[in-house]
Design an enzyme around this catalytic site. Structure first.
Site, PDB file in Angstrom:
ATOM      1  N   GLY A 181      44.196  38.910  32.538  1.00 41.20           N
ATOM      2  CA  GLY A 181      43.187  38.355  33.661  1.00 41.20           C
ATOM      3  C   GLY A 181      43.300  36.619  33.110  1.00 41.20           C
ATOM      4  N   CYS A 186      46.155  34.638  38.194  1.00 40.37           N
ATOM      5  CA  CYS A 186      46.030  35.927  38.201  1.00 40.37           C
ATOM      6  C   CYS A 186      44.526  36.210  38.653  1.00 40.37           C
ATOM      7  CB  CYS A 186      46.148  36.427  36.412  1.00 40.37           C
ATOM      8  SG  CYS A 186      45.747  38.212  36.274  1.00 40.37           S
TER       9      CYS A 186
END
Length: 347
Positions: A181, A186
């Site tokens: 993450g 992202c």
């Protein structure tokens, strides 16, 4: 359900405390590292930075340029076997030894990986890449790859916790890719609520890996050279970069023009853009976990790489580390409320 109370930190939460140094110049700092990998037994030396296996960044052109800096490139998995054959044919061993062959975890991916590796014995690195490295299927694929390729260096991920790092190393990984993450394009953390602050993940995973004789690569979360230094300071053996290397001549993002200015598209590999390009769209059962951004064209990647390496040398000088390997031993992190003076914006 349970809650872990301990505070977890990202790169923006800390700075590196300066220390006394005997170094007279940044030029005295050696950024090269030497590794003998746990399972393959192969010896490698170079600057432990890796261009990410994203289809706009991990390109053949990027590999050719970064090899001149002794830097690795994880070439993305979407090139055809014919394109790989052409690249291998024109590339000297000095380039191929800096190339990682990226693969997914399907049977077709496995067969293609084997065919690519057969093109040259100089292709020593495999990068097994999935968004979620916690699945049994992923571990089984890793074990299969290790059995089929005992002499190759296998990098596998992504995970963010020590116990999974240990399982992957015991299952055949030489290097474990750490990060869920933190990447610039992202959106996993906001789409799923899942993730782990990158600096804490690096510190904890490095401790687990080094106890078993393995290595880790910090993947994601770096937006400036100082973040790269923090990743190494936290114990990362390698640092993988995507956004910091995006938008350059060596990338293969689509170029668009707006108001007379040209931009290059850069997107996460779980984004709608990536899935439309490679699998025809987003499957009904899933959500896109990446975004698409437009970056001003940045010219050749050479200057960016020199800036990153210069920042690393300077960080080492501030703490008295004459070799990059010493940086983590010389690093003391301090928690901070601010990183920089922004009166004139950010650089």
């Amino acid at each position: 359900m349970r809650i872990e109370e301990g505070l977890k930190l990202g790169f923006k939460d800390v700075l590196i405390r300066p220390k006394r140094s005997t170094l007279k110049s940044r030029s005295e700092v050696a950024l090269e590292r030497q590794f003998t990998f746990k399972h393959s037994g192969w010896n490698w030396s170079g600057v432990p930075i890796i261009a990410a296996n994203m289809d706009t960044v991990g390109t053949f052109r990027m590999a050719e340029v970064l090899a001149s800096f002794d830097i690795l490139t994880a070439v993305h998995k979407h090139y055809t076997l014919e394109q790989w054959a052409e690249f291998v044919k024109r590339s000297p061993e000095s380039v191929l030894r800096h190339v990682m062959v990226s693969t997914g975890t399907s049977s077709a991916d496995f067969d293609k990986m084997k065919q690519i590796l057969a093109l040259s014995p100089s292709l020593k690195f495999i990068c097994i890449d999935v968004a979620n490295g916690y699945s049994e299927h992923f571990v089984s694929f890793l074990q299969r790859a290790r059995e089929a390729c005992p002499d190759k260096v296998i990098c596998a991920g992504n995970v963010v916790t020590g116990e999974m790092v240990e399982e992957l190393i015991l299952s055949g990984a030489d290097i474990v890719k750490v990060g869920i993450g933190p990447g610039s394009v992202c959106t996993t953390r906001v789409k799923t609520g899942v993730g782990y602050p990158q600096l804490s993940a690096v510190i904890e995973c490095a401790d687990a890996a080094h106890g078993l004789g393995g290595q880790i690569v910090s993947d994601g979360g770096c937006s400036v050279p100082g973040d790269v230094a923090k990743a190494f300071g936290g114990g990362a053996d390698f640092v993988m970069l995507g956004g910091m290397l995006a938008g350059h001549d060596e990338c293969e993002g689509r170029v668009v023009e707006e108001n007379g200015e040209k931009f290059m598209l850069f997107y996460g590999m779980s984004s709608e853009s990536a899935m439309k390009r490679h699998v025809g769209g987003v499957a009904q059962y899933r959500a896109a976990e990446g975004k698409t951004v437009k970056l001003p064209l940045r010219g050749s990647v050479d200057n960016t790489v020199r800036d990153i390496m210069g920042g690393l040398r300077s960080a080492c000088t501030y703490v008295g580390a004459s070799h990059l390997k010493e940086l983590t031993k010389r690093t003391t992190f301090i928690r901070v409320a601010e990183q920089e003076n922004r009166v004139f914006g950010t650089d």
